[in-house]
Design a protein around this motif. Structure first.
Motif, short mmCIF file in Angstrom:
data_model
loop_
_atom_site.label_atom_id
_atom_site.label_comp_id
_atom_site.label_asym_id
_atom_site.label_seq_id
_atom_site.Cartn_x
_atom_site.Cartn_y
_atom_site.Cartn_z
N TYR A 70 11.86 9.12 49.31
CA TYR A 70 12.65 8.12 50.09
C TYR A 70 12.69 8.56 51.52
CZ TYR A 70 16.85 5.98 52.08
OH TYR A 70 17.77 5.40 53.08
N MET A 71 13.07 10.08 51.69
CA MET A 71 13.04 10.21 53.20
C MET A 71 11.56 10.20 53.74
SD MET A 71 16.01 10.88 54.00
CE MET A 71 15.13 11.29 55.60
N TYR A 72 10.52 10.53 53.03
CA TYR A 72 9.26 10.89 53.56
C TYR A 72 8.72 9.33 53.98
CZ TYR A 72 4.23 10.73 53.53
OH TYR A 72 2.84 10.76 54.01
N HIS A 73 9.25 8.41 53.23
CA HIS A 73 8.83 6.99 53.84
C HIS A 73 9.70 6.37 54.85
CE1 HIS A 73 6.10 5.47 50.61
NE2 HIS A 73 7.01 5.76 49.74
N ILE A 74 10.74 7.13 54.94
CA ILE A 74 11.73 6.80 56.49
C ILE A 74 11.01 7.44 57.60
CG2 ILE A 74 13.73 7.41 57.58
CD1 ILE A 74 15.30 6.85 54.92
#
Length: 175
Positions: A62-66
């Motif tokens: 999730y954070m990687y995609h952000i």
């Protein structure tokens, strides 16, 4: 996959959790990251974490995609092979990343975490299957030079110069 309960949180609470996630994933490789650190920093119950994410890897993805969406903002894919276009995109990416709160996370991702993400390389490989050999070569080379520049900033100029020369060699081979 991030659960709807997380997406439906008030923005202030969601941002507090995202900040804790970013701090954890910027400090520790995924293999060493801990839910206990995140819940303490975010001031949430451990059970709440699992209401929002399946597991630590889910939260990381999730954070990687952000981070990627933020870093790649205003970049559009170009189907035509142009060495200058590739070079400009990579240098902008490196500059944006180095001036970004996501830089430490991206360094850890490229040096240690990308191999831990389920199906990461299958997804990446499928995206590259239909590219021309020149585009494929430039994409692989771009990824490598970004990794080199982020992990070895002292030699960034030399690596970028070699990258640019290589792009022109690829272009020359097209003719």
């Amino acid at each position: 996959m991030v659960k709807a309960t997380f997406k439906n949180l008030p923005s202030a609470k969601r941002e507090r959790i995202e900040k804790a996630l970013l701090e954890e994933f910027s400090t520790y490789p995924l293999a060493d990251a801990k839910v206990s650190h995140i819940v303490k920093k975010a001031d949430i119950a451990r059970g709440a974490f699992y209401k929002y994410f399946d597991d630590l890897t889910d939260a990381y993805v999730y954070m990687y995609h952000i981070a990627i969406d933020t870093i790649h903002a205003n970049m559009s894919p170009d189907e035509k092979f142009d060495p200058d276009h590739f070079y400009d995109r990579v240098t902008k990416f490196i500059d944006k990343t180095q001036n970004s709160k996501y830089e430490p996370m991206m360094k850890l991702h490229m040096s240690q975490n990308e191999y831990l993400i389920p199906d990461n390389f299958k997804i990446y490989s499928r995206q590259l299957l239909n590219m021309s050999p020149q585009l494929w070569s430039a994409m692989v080379l771009s990824h490598e030079v970004i990794n080199l520049c982020l992990s070895d900033p002292e030699n960034q100029e030399k690596n970028l110069a070699r990258y640019k020369k290589s792009l022109y060699m690829i272009a020359k081979g097209m003719k």
